[in-house]
Scaffold this motif. Structure first.
Motif, short mmCIF file in Angstrom:
data_model
loop_
_atom_site.label_atom_id
_atom_site.label_comp_id
_atom_site.label_asym_id
_atom_site.label_seq_id
_atom_site.Cartn_x
_atom_site.Cartn_y
_atom_site.Cartn_z
N SER A 121 2.70 10.73 0.67
CA SER A 121 2.72 9.35 1.01
C SER A 121 1.32 8.96 0.41
O SER A 121 0.69 9.89 0.42
CB SER A 121 2.79 9.78 2.34
OG SER A 121 1.16 9.58 2.65
N SER B 127 0.83 -1.65 0.19
CA SER B 127 -0.05 0.07 -0.17
C SER B 127 0.77 0.79 -0.06
O SER B 127 0.00 2.37 0.44
CB SER B 127 -1.20 -0.04 1.14
OG SER B 127 -0.41 0.49 2.58
N LYS C 181 -5.78 7.08 -0.63
CA LYS C 181 -6.81 8.68 -0.17
C LYS C 181 -7.51 7.79 -1.79
O LYS C 181 -8.85 7.63 -1.01
CB LYS C 181 -6.09 9.79 0.15
CG LYS C 181 -7.44 10.61 0.68
CD LYS C 181 -6.75 12.63 0.34
CE LYS C 181 -7.53 12.50 1.15
NZ LYS C 181 -7.33 14.65 0.95
N GLY D 53 -0.30 2.40 -3.83
CA GLY D 53 -1.44 3.38 -3.72
C GLY D 53 -1.77 3.73 -5.39
O GLY D 53 -2.63 3.93 -5.72
N SER E 90 -5.09 -4.14 5.82
CA SER E 90 -4.11 -4.43 6.46
C SER E 90 -3.53 -5.91 7.42
O SER E 90 -4.72 -6.35 7.75
CB SER E 90 -4.11 -2.94 7.25
OG SER E 90 -5.42 -3.01 8.57
N TRP F 232 -2.22 13.32 6.07
CA TRP F 232 -0.52 13.04 5.79
C TRP F 232 -0.34 13.80 4.40
O TRP F 232 -0.70 14.60 3.87
CB TRP F 232 -1.67 12.05 4.86
CG TRP F 232 -2.42 10.26 6.36
CD1 TRP F 232 -3.71 10.17 5.70
CD2 TRP F 232 -1.15 10.46 7.32
NE1 TRP F 232 -3.77 9.88 6.94
CE2 TRP F 232 -2.66 9.11 8.02
CE3 TRP F 232 -0.72 10.32 7.23
CZ2 TRP F 232 -2.70 8.20 8.76
CZ3 TRP F 232 -0.16 9.20 9.00
CH2 TRP F 232 -1.33 8.69 9.50
N VAL G 183 0.47 0.87 6.86
CA VAL G 183 0.04 1.35 5.68
C VAL G 183 0.49 2.64 4.86
O VAL G 183 0.49 3.30 5.70
CB VAL G 183 -1.52 1.54 5.85
CG1 VAL G 183 -2.81 2.51 4.66
CG2 VAL G 183 -2.70 0.59 6.03
N GLY G 184 0.58 2.80 3.73
CA GLY G 184 1.46 3.57 3.07
C GLY G 184 3.22 3.78 3.57
O GLY G 184 3.61 4.36 2.40
N THR H 7 -2.64 0.25 10.30
CA THR H 7 -3.08 1.38 10.29
C THR H 7 -2.11 2.13 10.89
O THR H 7 -3.11 2.86 12.01
CB THR H 7 -4.58 1.05 10.32
OG1 THR H 7 -4.35 -0.08 9.01
CG2 THR H 7 -4.67 2.62 9.10
N LEU I 258 -0.88 7.85 2.20
CA LEU I 258 -2.56 8.24 2.73
C LEU I 258 -2.62 9.48 2.34
O LEU I 258 -4.02 9.80 2.08
CB LEU I 258 -2.02 7.83 3.84
CG LEU I 258 -2.33 6.13 4.12
CD1 LEU I 258 -1.11 5.83 6.23
CD2 LEU I 258 -3.26 5.85 4.58
#
Length: 553
Positions: free
Chosen positions: A223, A17, A230, A22, A242, A219, A110-111, A43, A225
């Motif tokens: 990133s 992720s 997003k 992403g 996750s 964020w 996550v990210g 997360t 996120l």
């Protein structure tokens, strides 16, 4: 314990992720596809960013007591971010030959590592994609700059990347938002460098600015996120899971297509099977290679056969060295300027191609900044001059014996065999390093500056012994892995005999299984790789969408 199977079949499973995962999720979901994103870590919450007091306490505990982040702590990024964004090395071990250390810097949440990324976005050029045609070493990429240019542009616009148009063949321009000028000391360096060398340019760096959180944008944009992931979740077509540690891909024994993956729940350690029409590995270079190796017939029924024999081979990182310096005749500004992906400078690209006087192949660039950071006077050991740094990083030649294997004798906290990484610099990298040191020293000398150790510039309470040891290890060059630009291991090529994946990032032997992160790279280039990885991912995602629409998979 048998895996728990899922009943749903997604259009695509994206493993990872971070920056690439992403982008894959965004590109696929925006085209109406149902996507499952699997992330090995937890997360995080936006409140985990930017608490310096808590972060320092965690570092002290991790280094002095638990000793769970020995390699992670060797990287400067560890000292400016929440250490919880770096892995627990006891749960996530790996092995190397004793005489060949590899500093694998990782983030499992996550990210991913996009949360600790420096945010520099440089395009590669055909000097990199077609390097073999010029110097005769190894092989070209099966794609060219023109193949990625539209995806570079789309991503730069989406991320609102900042930079300047310079017209350099070795560093193609992009679609940039306006950026701030260089600092006064950097402008002075620019004059010095460009007067001394007619073929050198000192330019503002390209990338993201400093993140200043707001309620609507907690964020950072660099990133996933805060940007691509997003946007993907906002489509309503993405399921994010996750705490899902992917073990391996599973295959149809008749068609040899990937059916999905098996993952282990990070907390319960229960195995699960999930299914999709396509699987895209964006787990980061070494993790994606690990998943592929654990998906071979040696470990899994109907597994991969690795017909080229190249899976796991040709691992690369950027060879790098760093220098701090003082310009005593230029006063430090009362308030330091921002230091970020765009708030800094680059000198691209030092190469043997122009003069053929140097004996190393390929090239390197220098990233730096002056007047970008400072500490209170009580911590300063030097006068009121301007403090700066320069970090050179260069292309590492692809070599078969730089490789990743699985170590069946060591498993991680979820029972999965860990990577055994064998990687070392060759004579070519040592020749390049020697050139890097001479160039940096000359730049500092003609600028009237003085090279210094960080411990000579600042008092470093509590961690002075650690910083001194870090400087000693990095004195001539950082070890492989340290620069976090590792690529290769599932290289892209023109046939099943010279590569693992084709020009569309499909595994030759399982065409609905894709590798789009750094693992697919044919050669390393010298530029920061993340933007190019994302452009490759965006291009592959478009291809995947077209194939799914046609019913190929």
């Amino acid at each position: 314990m048998s895996p728990h199977p899922s009943t749903e079949v997604y259009d695509a499973i994206v493993v990872g992720s971070g920056a690439n995962g992403g982008v894959a999720a965004k590109e696929l979901s925006e085209r109406g596809l149902k996507v499952l994103v699997l992330e090995a870590g937890r997360t995080p919450a936006p409140t985990e960013l930017g608490n310096n007091v808590k972060d320092m306490a965690k570092r002290f505990y991790n280094l002095a007591i638990s000793k769970r982040q020995s390699y992670q702590s060797m990287h400067p990024g560890y000292w400016k971010a929440n250490p919880d964004l770096f892995v627990d090395e006891k749960d996530n071990p790996y092995t190397t030959p004793p005489e060949k250390p590899f500093y694998w810097i990782r983030g499992r949440q996550v990210g991913g590592k996009s949360l600790t990324w420096g945010g520099i976005t440089l395009r590669l050029s055909d000097y990199e994609f077609k390097a073999a045609s010029r110097d005769g070493y190894d092989q070209d990429w099966p794609i060219a700059y023109a193949d990625l240019a539209p995806y570079y542009s789309k991503l730069e616009k989406f991320f609102q990347v900042r930079g300047t148009q310079e017209g350099l063949d070795q560093l193609p321009d992009g679609e940039y938002q306006p950026t701030l000028p260089l600092t006064p000391a950097e402008q002075y360096l620019q004059e010095i460098v460009e007067k001394k060398w007619s073929d050198r340019r000192l330019i503002p760096s390209r990338g993201f600015g400093i993140h200043r959180p707001t309620p609507s944008q907690p964020w950072p944009m660099y990133s996933s996120l805060g940007s691509s992931l997003k946007a993907a979740i906002a489509t309503g077509n993405v399921t994010l899971r996750s705490d899902a540690v992917v073990s391996h891909a599973i295959f149809d024994p008749n068609t040899h297509k990937a059916r999905g993956v098996v993952f282990i729940d990070r907390q319960t350690k229960q195995a699960h099977e999930v299914f999709a029409r396509t699987v895209i590995l964006c787990a980061s270079t070494i993790e994606s290679v690990r998943i592929l190796l654990h998906s071979t017939e040696q470990y899994q029924p109907a597994g991969l056969t690795n017909p080229s024999g190249m899976l796991g081979h040709y691992l690369m990182d950027h060879v790098s060295t760093s220098t701090f310096f003082l310009l005593p005749h230029i006063k430090q500004t009362p308030k330091p300027f921002d230091l970020s992906g765009c708030d800094s400078f680059f000198i691209p690209c030092f190469s043997n191609l122009a003069s053929q006087q140097e004996r190393f192949l390929r090239g390197y660039g220098i990233w730096g900044g002056v007047q970008r950071f400072d500490l209170p006077n009580v911590l300063r050991k030097v006068g009121d001059g301007s403090i700066g740094f320069m970090i050179a990083h260069g292309e590492v030649l692809p070599r078969y014996r730089n490789q990743i294997e699985l170590n069946p004798d060591v498993v991680d906290a979820w029972g999965i065999p860990v990577p055994h990484i064998e990687c070392a610099w060759s004579d070519n990298e040592h020749l390049m390093l020697d050139h890097m040191h001479r160039q940096i020293d000359e730049i500092i000398k003609i600028a009237g500056g003085k090279s210094m150790q960080l411990t000579d510039i600042f008092h470093v309470p509590v961690f002075s012994e650690f910083v001194s040891r870090m400087e000693e290890i990095m004195a001539f060059s950082a070890p492989p892995g340290y620069y976090i630009h590792e690529v290769g291991g599932a290289r892209m090529g023109t046939s099943p005999t010279n590569s693992v994946v084709n020009e569309h990032n499909q595994l030759w032997e399982s065409p609905n299984l894709f590798v789009t992160d750094g693992a697919c790279w044919t050669s390393s280039g010298w530029q920061s790789p993340t933007l190019t990885e994302m452009a490759i991912t965006a291009r592959a995602s478009e291809f995947i969408s077209e194939q799914l629409r046609k019913g190929v998979f």
